[in-house]
Design a protein around this motif. Structure first.
Motif, PDB file in Angstrom:
ATOM      1  N   ILE A 146       0.872  -1.194   0.003  1.00  0.00           N
ATOM      2  CA  ILE A 146      -0.057  -0.188  -0.076  1.00  0.00           C
ATOM      3  C   ILE A 146       0.683   1.244  -0.144  1.00  0.00           C
ATOM      4  CG2 ILE A 146      -1.508   1.560   1.699  1.00  0.00           C
ATOM      5  CD1 ILE A 146      -2.910  -1.062   2.227  1.00  0.00           C
ATOM      6  N   THR A 147       0.498   2.142  -0.881  1.00  0.00           N
ATOM      7  CA  THR A 147       1.240   3.581  -0.753  1.00  0.00           C
ATOM      8  C   THR A 147       0.039   4.497   0.005  1.00  0.00           C
ATOM      9  OG1 THR A 147       2.387   3.080  -2.699  1.00  0.00           O
ATOM     10  CG2 THR A 147       1.994   5.392  -2.184  1.00  0.00           C
ATOM     11  N   TYR A 148       0.437   4.875   1.164  1.00  0.00           N
ATOM     12  CA  TYR A 148      -0.672   5.562   1.929  1.00  0.00           C
ATOM     13  C   TYR A 148      -0.963   6.854   1.339  1.00  0.00           C
ATOM     14  CZ  TYR A 148       0.858   2.352   5.538  1.00  0.00           C
ATOM     15  OH  TYR A 148       1.297   1.115   6.294  1.00  0.00           O
ATOM     16  N   ALA A 149       0.003   7.822   0.549  1.00  0.00           N
ATOM     17  CA  ALA A 149      -0.378   9.016   0.046  1.00  0.00           C
ATOM     18  C   ALA A 149      -1.451   9.055  -1.236  1.00  0.00           C
ATOM     19  CB  ALA A 149       0.576   9.676  -0.380  1.00  0.00           C
ATOM     20  N   GLU A 150      -1.400   7.715  -1.769  1.00  0.00           N
ATOM     21  CA  GLU A 150      -2.007   7.247  -3.108  1.00  0.00           C
ATOM     22  C   GLU A 150      -3.529   6.881  -2.473  1.00  0.00           C
ATOM     23  OE1 GLU A 150       0.099   4.783  -5.499  1.00  0.00           O
ATOM     24  OE2 GLU A 150       1.174   6.310  -6.464  1.00  0.00           O
ATOM     25  N   LYS A 151      -3.382   5.769  -1.594  1.00  0.00           N
ATOM     26  CA  LYS A 151      -4.711   5.301  -1.157  1.00  0.00           C
ATOM     27  C   LYS A 151      -5.483   6.171  -0.210  1.00  0.00           C
ATOM     28  CE  LYS A 151      -6.368   0.963   0.648  1.00  0.00           C
ATOM     29  NZ  LYS A 151      -7.325   0.695  -0.469  1.00  0.00           N
ATOM     30  N   PHE A 152      -5.080   6.848   0.652  1.00  0.00           N
ATOM     31  CA  PHE A 152      -5.681   7.622   1.565  1.00  0.00           C
ATOM     32  C   PHE A 152      -5.871   8.944   1.124  1.00  0.00           C
ATOM     33  CE2 PHE A 152      -4.316   3.709   3.711  1.00  0.00           C
ATOM     34  CZ  PHE A 152      -5.512   3.088   3.753  1.00  0.00           C
ATOM     35  N   GLY A 153      -4.828   9.592   0.511  1.00  0.00           N
ATOM     36  CA  GLY A 153      -4.889  11.172   0.022  1.00  0.00           C
ATOM     37  C   GLY A 153      -4.185  11.960   0.981  1.00  0.00           C
ATOM     38  N   MET A 154      -4.364  13.201   0.824  1.00  0.00           N
ATOM     39  CA  MET A 154      -3.996  14.164   1.668  1.00  0.00           C
ATOM     40  C   MET A 154      -4.542  14.337   3.048  1.00  0.00           C
ATOM     41  SD  MET A 154      -3.130  17.333  -1.079  1.00  0.00           S
ATOM     42  CE  MET A 154      -3.280  18.666   0.226  1.00  0.00           C
ATOM     43  N   GLY A 155      -5.755  13.969   3.254  1.00  0.00           N
ATOM     44  CA  GLY A 155      -6.730  13.987   4.432  1.00  0.00           C
ATOM     45  C   GLY A 155      -6.489  12.783   5.151  1.00  0.00           C
ATOM     46  N   GLY A 156      -5.898  11.882   4.985  1.00  0.00           N
ATOM     47  CA  GLY A 156      -5.879  10.331   5.685  1.00  0.00           C
ATOM     48  C   GLY A 156      -4.381   9.891   5.583  1.00  0.00           C
ATOM     49  N   ALA A 157      -3.549  10.127   4.927  1.00  0.00           N
ATOM     50  CA  ALA A 157      -2.366   9.289   4.672  1.00  0.00           C
ATOM     51  C   ALA A 157      -1.446   9.248   6.005  1.00  0.00           C
ATOM     52  CB  ALA A 157      -1.506   9.846   3.566  1.00  0.00           C
ATOM     53  N   PHE A 158      -1.306  10.575   6.558  1.00  0.00           N
ATOM     54  CA  PHE A 158      -0.463  10.722   7.667  1.00  0.00           C
ATOM     55  C   PHE A 158      -0.858   9.991   8.892  1.00  0.00           C
ATOM     56  CE2 PHE A 158       1.098  12.807  11.656  1.00  0.00           C
ATOM     57  CZ  PHE A 158       2.555  12.848  11.191  1.00  0.00           C
ATOM     58  N   ILE A 159      -2.319   9.938   9.358  1.00  0.00           N
ATOM     59  CA  ILE A 159      -2.612   9.401  10.371  1.00  0.00           C
ATOM     60  C   ILE A 159      -2.905   7.968  10.228  1.00  0.00           C
ATOM     61  CG2 ILE A 159      -4.722   9.133  11.751  1.00  0.00           C
ATOM     62  CD1 ILE A 159      -2.952  11.573  12.610  1.00  0.00           C
ATOM     63  N   THR A 160      -3.295   7.640   9.140  1.00  0.00           N
ATOM     64  CA  THR A 160      -3.173   6.069   8.678  1.00  0.00           C
ATOM     65  C   THR A 160      -1.889   5.249   8.858  1.00  0.00           C
ATOM     66  OG1 THR A 160      -5.248   6.592   7.090  1.00  0.00           O
ATOM     67  CG2 THR A 160      -3.952   4.300   6.852  1.00  0.00           C
TER      68      THR A 160
END
Length: 428
Positions: free
Chosen positions: A248-262
């Motif tokens: 999984i690439t967090y920034a791609e899958k969860f976007g700017m609004g969710g990548a960091f916390i995920t």
């Protein structure tokens, strides 16, 4: 309803009960959660669906409270941690690793200073500390090619310096990195750093958010505005596949609004396990429900005590940004127009010995290694919270050896002043 005022969010944010459900946030005191099939649980482990499988990673009670804090700060996602120290470590370590570099204000809480300068240094992360009053030139000179973030406190503990958030955010963004702000003392009631350019906000919820000295905890909030993919070379952990989660690439899958916390939850909470207990999250929510009312009283008492101390002949110096003569007064009018906090720092003319005598003579205010709750307390930071720092580091952090940090609680202001007056009578 959208765009609720902070007062309403304090009381009702984060949790909306359905028909016949508990009006108060329920305490889900369970380590694990049952599923009908292994396939369903597998999707949770693959981050393909949302839900709960183990409280070390997520718990409904914690998520309700984190959602309230995110709403108060104006963020897109949040998580709770076991302490404010854990929140700051997770927030920074989520971005910086061995071989990287951090820029930080030198005027920060002593425990955080030690975390960055000693413990994270052992992990191969370097730091450059800059003064909160540095010029743009000095601030920009602190950055390196491997800098991954900038860190500071809205109101520093215990120096009470007020950070120029816009200045630090501008410099951070010019170098392609986010600004992390510890907003513990101001709380989102008095300052929302995202509105001034910050990207990540942290809290020691142990302080004003809890408000009663009941539960240790921390929180991390993502503003959801930093474009990780635009700086993918700097943040491979967010912008390249994570082999521990099936690529999984967090920034791609969860976007700017969710990548960091995920990522922070899926990696760091998974591996370090510094979770806040559901019971503590419940206590925290009780404190949040009255935060907007309490902060006004804390600020009122802090202002009254600061004004009294500033006029006393035995007091050498008072730090409180609500005083017109304070060097951070103008900055506080910009960032903290409704008040700062209830903490007042001051030096007595007799130095460390006078400070000790003063504190030992107090009757209402207790000597505690704590700050920012309903009861007034005080301590000498150089002998306690900042004990690991030498005199040179103390001076750079704005914490001289004779400094007294007094946290004004919710008592009557005149009673607090009378207690201070009688204690000062014992000081030669």
């Amino acid at each position: 309803m959208e765009h609720l005022h902070p007062e309403t969010i304090c009381v009702q944010g984060g949790y909306t009960p359905g028909n016949g459900e508990p009006r108060q946030i329920p305490i889900v005191q369970s380590t694990t959660f049952r599923y009908e099939s292994g396939e369903e649980m597998g999707k949770l482990f693959d981050l393909e669906s949302s839900g709960y499988f183990y409280t070390r990673l997520q718990n409904p009670t914690n998520d309700y409270v984190a959602a309230k804090i995110a709403a108060l700060e104006g963020g897109t996602a949040a998580m709770l941690t076991s302490s404010g120290q854990a929140a700051n470590f997770f927030a920074m370590f989520n971005l910086a690793s061995c071989g990287d570099h951090i820029v930080a204000s030198s005027s920060i809480y002593g425990g955080t200073f030690n975390l960055i300068s000693v413990t994270m240094a052992r992990m191969g992360i370097d730091v450059t500390f800059v003064s909160p009053t540095c010029t743009d030139k000095e601030l920009n000179a602190a950055f390196r090619e491997n800098t991954k973030l900038v860190f500071g406190e809205t109101i520093a503990n215990p120096a009470l310096t007020v950070l120029d958030i816009e200045q630090f955010a501008k410099a951070a963004h010019a170098h392609g990195v986010p600004l992390i702000i510890d907003n513990t003392f101001a709380t989102p009631v008095n300052c929302r750093p995202f509105e001034w350019g910050a990207d990540i906000v942290t809290h020691s919820t142990t302080k004003y958010m809890d408000g009663h000295g009941s539960a240790v905890g921390g929180a991390i909030v993502d503003g959801g505005r930093f474009d990780w993919m635009a700086h993918a070379d700097k943040f491979p952990g967010l912008c390249t596949p994570d082999d521990s989660y099936h690529g999984i690439t967090y920034a791609e899958k969860f976007g700017m609004g969710g990548a960091f916390i995920t990522k922070c939850t899926a990696q760091l909470m998974r591996d370090f396990g510094s979770i806040q207990s559901p019971q503590h999250a419940f206590y925290l929510n009780l404190g949040l429900e009255s935060l907007h009312v309490r902060m006004a009283r804390h600020c009122e008492n802090g202002q009254a005590v600061a004004e009294y101390l500033a006029s006393h002949p035995k007091v050498a110096h008072v730090s409180y940004c609500g005083l017109p003569e304070d060097p951070y007064y103008a900055r506080a009018q910009k960032y903290l127009p409704n008040g700062s906090c209830g903490v007042v720092s001051f030096e007595l003319k007799g130095g460390r010995e006078a400070a000790a005598l003063f504190m030992n003579s107090l009757k209402l205010a207790a000597i505690e290694t704590h700050v920012a709750d309903a009861r007034t307390c005080c301590l000498n930071p150089a002998s306690t919270t900042h004990r690991q720092m030498n005199d040179e580091q103390l001076q750079a952090a704005g914490v001289p050896a004779g400094l007294v940090r007094m946290s004004c609680g919710l008592e009557n202001a005149q009673d607090l002043i009378d207690d201070i007056a009688q204690a000062l009578d014992h000081v030669q």
